[in-house]
Write a protein that holds these residues in place. Structure first.
Motif, PDB file in Angstrom:
ATOM      1  N   LEU A 130       0.816  -1.201   0.000  1.00 18.66           N
ATOM      2  CA  LEU A 130       0.000   0.000   0.000  1.00 18.66           C
ATOM      3  C   LEU A 130       0.854   1.256   0.000  1.00 18.66           C
ATOM      4  CD1 LEU A 130      -2.831   1.372   0.541  1.00 18.66           C
ATOM      5  CD2 LEU A 130      -2.064   1.484   2.888  1.00 18.66           C
ATOM      6  N   THR A 131       0.490   2.174  -0.878  1.00 21.16           N
ATOM      7  CA  THR A 131       1.148   3.475  -0.864  1.00 21.16           C
ATOM      8  C   THR A 131       0.117   4.506  -0.429  1.00 21.16           C
ATOM      9  OG1 THR A 131       2.540   2.787  -2.670  1.00 21.16           O
ATOM     10  CG2 THR A 131       2.415   5.137  -2.280  1.00 21.16           C
ATOM     11  N   ILE A 132       0.410   5.244   0.624  1.00 27.44           N
ATOM     12  CA  ILE A 132      -0.476   6.346   0.996  1.00 27.44           C
ATOM     13  C   ILE A 132       0.052   7.583   0.293  1.00 27.44           C
ATOM     14  CG2 ILE A 132      -1.377   7.803   2.852  1.00 27.44           C
ATOM     15  CD1 ILE A 132      -1.375   5.496   4.675  1.00 27.44           C
ATOM     16  N   ASP A 133      -0.781   8.080  -0.614  1.00 21.85           N
ATOM     17  CA  ASP A 133      -0.367   9.191  -1.453  1.00 21.85           C
ATOM     18  C   ASP A 133      -0.762  10.494  -0.761  1.00 21.85           C
ATOM     19  OD1 ASP A 133       0.536  10.578  -3.505  1.00 21.85           O
ATOM     20  OD2 ASP A 133      -0.804   9.733  -5.026  1.00 21.85           O
ATOM     21  N   LEU A 134       0.218  11.346  -0.514  1.00 21.04           N
ATOM     22  CA  LEU A 134      -0.078  12.597   0.185  1.00 21.04           C
ATOM     23  C   LEU A 134      -0.163  13.772  -0.795  1.00 21.04           C
ATOM     24  CD1 LEU A 134       2.435  12.015   3.105  1.00 21.04           C
ATOM     25  CD2 LEU A 134      -0.021  11.639   3.178  1.00 21.04           C
ATOM     26  N   ALA A 135       0.157  13.505  -2.071  1.00 25.08           N
ATOM     27  CA  ALA A 135       0.265  14.610  -3.040  1.00 25.08           C
ATOM     28  C   ALA A 135      -1.072  15.311  -3.274  1.00 25.08           C
ATOM     29  CB  ALA A 135       0.829  14.088  -4.358  1.00 25.08           C
ATOM     30  N   GLY A 156      -5.792  11.903   5.435  1.00 31.41           N
ATOM     31  CA  GLY A 156      -6.344  13.034   6.203  1.00 31.41           C
ATOM     32  C   GLY A 156      -6.023  12.891   7.680  1.00 31.41           C
ATOM     33  N   PHE A 157      -6.029  11.650   8.159  1.00 31.30           N
ATOM     34  CA  PHE A 157      -5.764  11.433   9.578  1.00 31.30           C
ATOM     35  C   PHE A 157      -4.281  11.597   9.897  1.00 31.30           C
ATOM     36  CE2 PHE A 157      -4.673   9.032  13.269  1.00 31.30           C
ATOM     37  CZ  PHE A 157      -5.565   9.549  14.178  1.00 31.30           C
ATOM     38  N   ILE A 158      -3.445  10.917   9.108  1.00 32.40           N
ATOM     39  CA  ILE A 158      -1.997  10.985   9.380  1.00 32.40           C
ATOM     40  C   ILE A 158      -1.497  12.423   9.271  1.00 32.40           C
ATOM     41  CG2 ILE A 158       0.244  10.385   8.366  1.00 32.40           C
ATOM     42  CD1 ILE A 158      -0.524   7.620   8.242  1.00 32.40           C
ATOM     43  N   SER A 159      -2.010  13.150   8.276  1.00 29.61           N
ATOM     44  CA  SER A 159      -1.569  14.532   8.094  1.00 29.61           C
ATOM     45  C   SER A 159      -2.192  15.454   9.135  1.00 29.61           C
ATOM     46  CB  SER A 159      -1.977  15.021   6.704  1.00 29.61           C
ATOM     47  OG  SER A 159      -3.397  15.055   6.624  1.00 29.61           O
ATOM     48  N   ALA A 160      -3.265  14.968   9.818  1.00 25.50           N
ATOM     49  CA  ALA A 160      -4.064  15.732  10.797  1.00 25.50           C
ATOM     50  C   ALA A 160      -4.893  16.835  10.140  1.00 25.50           C
ATOM     51  CB  ALA A 160      -3.220  16.288  11.940  1.00 25.50           C
ATOM     52  N   LEU A 161      -4.941  16.873   8.805  1.00 27.91           N
ATOM     53  CA  LEU A 161      -5.813  17.864   8.167  1.00 27.91           C
ATOM     54  C   LEU A 161      -7.272  17.505   8.420  1.00 27.91           C
ATOM     55  CD1 LEU A 161      -4.064  18.312   4.692  1.00 27.91           C
ATOM     56  CD2 LEU A 161      -3.889  19.780   6.696  1.00 27.91           C
ATOM     57  N   GLY A 162      -7.528  16.212   8.642  1.00 35.85           N
ATOM     58  CA  GLY A 162      -8.909  15.765   8.850  1.00 35.85           C
ATOM     59  C   GLY A 162      -9.398  15.954  10.277  1.00 35.85           C
ATOM     60  N   VAL A 163      -8.533  16.400  11.185  1.00 36.74           N
ATOM     61  CA  VAL A 163      -8.965  16.565  12.583  1.00 36.74           C
ATOM     62  C   VAL A 163      -9.946  17.733  12.677  1.00 36.74           C
ATOM     63  CG1 VAL A 163      -8.183  17.293  14.879  1.00 36.74           C
ATOM     64  CG2 VAL A 163      -6.890  15.572  13.606  1.00 36.74           C
ATOM     65  N   ILE A 205     -10.946   5.142   1.872  1.00 45.39           N
ATOM     66  CA  ILE A 205     -10.283   4.850   3.150  1.00 45.39           C
ATOM     67  C   ILE A 205      -8.862   5.383   3.109  1.00 45.39           C
ATOM     68  CG2 ILE A 205      -9.519   3.001   4.687  1.00 45.39           C
ATOM     69  CD1 ILE A 205     -12.005   1.483   3.944  1.00 45.39           C
ATOM     70  N   ARG A 206      -8.233   5.237   1.957  1.00 46.44           N
ATOM     71  CA  ARG A 206      -6.870   5.771   1.837  1.00 46.44           C
ATOM     72  C   ARG A 206      -6.864   7.274   1.986  1.00 46.44           C
ATOM     73  NH1 ARG A 206      -4.204   2.746  -3.163  1.00 46.44           N
ATOM     74  NH2 ARG A 206      -3.400   4.822  -3.469  1.00 46.44           N
ATOM     75  N   ARG A 207      -7.891   7.917   1.427  1.00 47.35           N
ATOM     76  CA  ARG A 207      -7.972   9.382   1.574  1.00 47.35           C
ATOM     77  C   ARG A 207      -8.156   9.761   3.035  1.00 47.35           C
ATOM     78  NH1 ARG A 207     -10.412   9.841  -3.305  1.00 47.35           N
ATOM     79  NH2 ARG A 207     -12.521   9.641  -2.477  1.00 47.35           N
ATOM     80  N   ARG A 208      -9.041   8.980   3.709  1.00 45.01           N
ATOM     81  CA  ARG A 208      -9.253   9.250   5.140  1.00 45.01           C
ATOM     82  C   ARG A 208      -7.969   9.031   5.921  1.00 45.01           C
ATOM     83  NH1 ARG A 208     -14.259   6.695   5.646  1.00 45.01           N
ATOM     84  NH2 ARG A 208     -13.486   5.051   6.976  1.00 45.01           N
ATOM     85  N   VAL A 242      -8.385   1.014  12.444  1.00 43.12           N
ATOM     86  CA  VAL A 242      -8.418   2.313  11.778  1.00 43.12           C
ATOM     87  C   VAL A 242      -8.499   2.256  10.266  1.00 43.12           C
ATOM     88  CG1 VAL A 242      -7.328   3.673  13.550  1.00 43.12           C
ATOM     89  CG2 VAL A 242      -5.924   2.327  12.003  1.00 43.12           C
ATOM     90  N   GLY A 243      -8.351   1.094   9.691  1.00 42.99           N
ATOM     91  CA  GLY A 243      -8.464   0.991   8.239  1.00 42.99           C
ATOM     92  C   GLY A 243      -7.341   1.686   7.495  1.00 42.99           C
ATOM     93  N   ILE A 244      -6.221   1.873   8.161  1.00 46.76           N
ATOM     94  CA  ILE A 244      -5.109   2.547   7.485  1.00 46.76           C
ATOM     95  C   ILE A 244      -4.598   1.677   6.337  1.00 46.76           C
ATOM     96  CG2 ILE A 244      -2.680   3.212   7.819  1.00 46.76           C
ATOM     97  CD1 ILE A 244      -3.904   5.181   9.400  1.00 46.76           C
ATOM     98  N   VAL A 245      -4.576   0.353   6.597  1.00 51.21           N
ATOM     99  CA  VAL A 245      -4.038  -0.535   5.573  1.00 51.21           C
ATOM    100  C   VAL A 245      -5.199  -1.002   4.694  1.00 51.21           C
ATOM    101  CG1 VAL A 245      -2.692  -2.599   5.165  1.00 51.21           C
ATOM    102  CG2 VAL A 245      -2.307  -1.255   7.196  1.00 51.21           C
ATOM    103  N   SER A 246      -5.530  -0.236   3.719  1.00 53.54           N
ATOM    104  CA  SER A 246      -6.626  -0.615   2.836  1.00 53.54           C
ATOM    105  C   SER A 246      -6.325  -0.095   1.448  1.00 53.54           C
ATOM    106  CB  SER A 246      -7.927  -0.009   3.349  1.00 53.54           C
ATOM    107  OG  SER A 246      -8.893  -0.099   2.336  1.00 53.54           O
ATOM    108  N   ARG A 247      -6.825  -0.830   0.459  1.00 52.14           N
ATOM    109  CA  ARG A 247      -6.611  -0.360  -0.902  1.00 52.14           C
ATOM    110  C   ARG A 247      -7.746   0.533  -1.364  1.00 52.14           C
ATOM    111  NH1 ARG A 247      -3.677  -4.820  -4.094  1.00 52.14           N
ATOM    112  NH2 ARG A 247      -2.651  -5.938  -2.440  1.00 52.14           N
TER     113      ARG A 247
END
Ligand SMILES: Cc1cc2nc3c(=O)[nH]c(=O)nc-3n(C[C@H](O)[C@H](O)[C@H](O)COP(=O)(O)OP(=O)(O)OC[C@H]3O[C@@H](n4cnc5c(N)ncnc54)[C@H](O)[C@@H]3O)c2cc1C
Length: 477
Positions: free
Chosen positions: A80-85, A372-379, A366-369, A357-362
């Motif tokens: 899984l790649t979490i894309d932050l771009a 959003g969570f890791i970056s804390a923009l979604g808080v 969920i990847r967008r969420r 937390v569903g972090i590991v999902s394709r």
């Protein structure tokens, strides 16, 4: 009183808080047990998008970004790649930079704003009464203030002194940490890999040094045993399939990670923030980021409380815990989930199913969420019933009339009232006018949007509404 607020601990949390308090005109003294010239042990290296926005609102982000290395995707377990771009931010990446760089900028700002620093001074005990808090230091002297904030890290003396427990447990033992140079560069991502019961993680600092964190699942090693580079190389080969020609280790250590959270962040005139309030595994790189956001939430509330007659600001100060404790709990859950996914023995599908937390999902949403969570923009903070949907969310960095951005307007450390282009103050809906004009900056948006926003000093929306006279509040931006 010797000062208004004593901040115990000059890590990233304490430094950001001290700078915010001093900018708001509060007298603040930072007490730190380390000597001034000794840097905090460098631990964190990932500064996420929301933290960069917080630093931007303090005029520090561009300088930090220039020194670090933006990484636009995080690779988890080869699958899984979490894309932050695509993050909706001026900073659509995670910035890899050592914690001491963040601290250097925050300290410079706090000093320039007038915070007083006492290095080489350890707080050993404290007492509080109706009027203030007295801290006693190792040399037996006393310092008295109206409030005291414990930003003194995981083993907080402040937390223990006021009897706030720190329940939880160790979640992973004997991880190795190595800062090394490499002969071969890995791909331009933060790579987390799990294989053969082991865990490996590598990230570039951007200045030629790399941070490796690894764990040998099937080998329990005492934490006192010194780390050899060969051990680090072998974990890297087992997990990342390459040791990248690691050489010149400048820092090797073994550590364990606990998952703990204080049940309350306040006892009378004493508050807790950062690692003193919550700790978790380094998975996700969330600790320093969460601590800085605790500080950003607390600083303006404490400064405002100090300006009010004693006792009047109690509710505002209580909202610090109400807003930040649930975020801390989520961060514990998420970093625990990532760690369990990485260290579990099951196949990938089982791992993905077992973490909450569903972090590991394709799946893209969920990847967008997750991003959003890791970056804390979604808080977002709780929104009062019936309030505009933007209330409690982070305000996006809008362009303003005159060419400035909202983040720049927030550098004054006050509320920012963002009105429609051409609007005058009397046009503003009553809810937006609630803040004393002396405590806010009036700006006008330059993006054509009609919604007026009252933005708190920490960049979250306090109130929002449409400016057209005679119409109800709009539910649209
Ligand atoms: C291996 C590792 C990797 C990590 N990676 C990341 C990452 O990539 N991203 C991230 O966000 N986080 C990461 N973290 C976590 C991060 O380092 C911490 O969350 C962060 O340092 C917490 O900041 P703080 O200011 O709350 O506390 P600290 O940085 O612990 O600062 C506390 C300060 O208080 C001082 N102090 C303590 N007791 C007293 C006393 N009695 N009197 C006076 N002073 C005192 C200490 O000397 C220290 O300077 C990592 C942690 C580890 C272990």
């Amino acid at each position: 009183m010797d000062t208004d607020v004593i901040v115990v601990g000059a890590g990233p949390t304490g430094l950001l808080l001290a700078g915010d308090l001093a900018t708001a005109g509060t007298r603040v003294t930072v007490v730190e047990k380390r000597p001034a010239e000794l840097s905090n042990l460098t631990r964190a290296f990932a500064v996420h998008a929301r933290s960069l926005e917080v630093l931007d609102a303090r005029g520090l982000a561009d300088e930090l970004v220039a020194k670090g290395r933006p990484v636009r995707s995080v690779q988890l377990f080869e699958k899984l790649t979490i894309d932050l771009a695509d993050l909706p931010s001026r900073f659509p990446y995670v910035l890899v930079t050592p914690q001491y760089e963040v601290e250097r900028l925050l300290r410079r700002r706090a000093e320039a704003a007038g915070a007083v620093f006492r290095y080489d001074t350890e707080v050993t005990s404290l007492t509080q009464d109706d009027a203030g808090v007295t801290a006693t230091t190792a040399d037996g002297s006393h310092l008295r203030a109206r409030y005291l904030v414990g930003t003194d890290g995981a083993r907080s003396t402040v937390r223990a002194a006021v009897g706030i427990p720190f329940p939880g447990r160790a979640v992973i033992r004997s991880m190795v940490l190595a800062d090394v140079r490499l002969a071969r560069e890995p791909a331009d991502t933060l790579t987390v890999a799990a294989a053969n019961d082991s865990l490996g993680f590598i990230a570039p600092f951007g200045d030629g040094w790399y941070r490796f964190i690894g764990w040998h699942g099937n080998r329990s090693v005492s934490e006192d045993e010194p780390v050899e580079l060969d051990e680090v190389r072998s974990i890297a080969r087992a997990t990342l399939h390459d040791d990248f020609g690691m050489t010149e280790p400048r820092f090797l250590s073994r550590f364990h990670a606990d998952e703990r959270q204080a049940p309350t962040y306040r006892s009378g005139r004493v508050l807790l923030a950062g690692d003193a309030a919550h700790v978790h595994s380094p998975a996700g790189g969330l600790g320093m980021n969460t601590g800085m956001q605790d500080a950003a939430n607390l600083g303006w509330k404490l400064a405002a409380t100090l300006r009010l007659p004693d006792g009047v600001g109690a509710e505002l100060l209580d909202s610090y815990e109400a807003e930040r404790h649930p975020v801390g709990r989520q961060v514990l859950r998420a970093s625990g989930g990532i760690l369990r996914a990485a260290t579990s023995r099951g196949p990938f599908a089982t791992i993905a199913g077992t973490i909450g937390v569903g972090i590991v999902s394709r799946a893209a949403p969920i990847r967008r969420r997750a991003a959003g969570f890791i970056s804390a923009l979604g808080v977002a903070y709780p929104r009062p019933h019936g309030a505009h949907p933007l209330v409690g969310t982070r305000a996006r960095d809008l362009p303003l009339e005159g060419g400035a951005r909202l983040a720049e307007a927030l550098r004054a450390g006050r509320f920012v009232l963002v009105a429609r282009a051409g609007a005058s103050a009397p046009d503003l809906p009553a809810a937006l006018g609630e803040v004393d004009p002396a405590e806010r900056v009036l700006t006008r948006r330059a993006d054509g949007g009609a919604t007026a926003l009252l933005v708190r000093p920490d960049g979250y929306v306090a109130a929002a509404g449409l400016l057209t006279p005679g119409r109800r509040q709009s539910r649209h931006r």
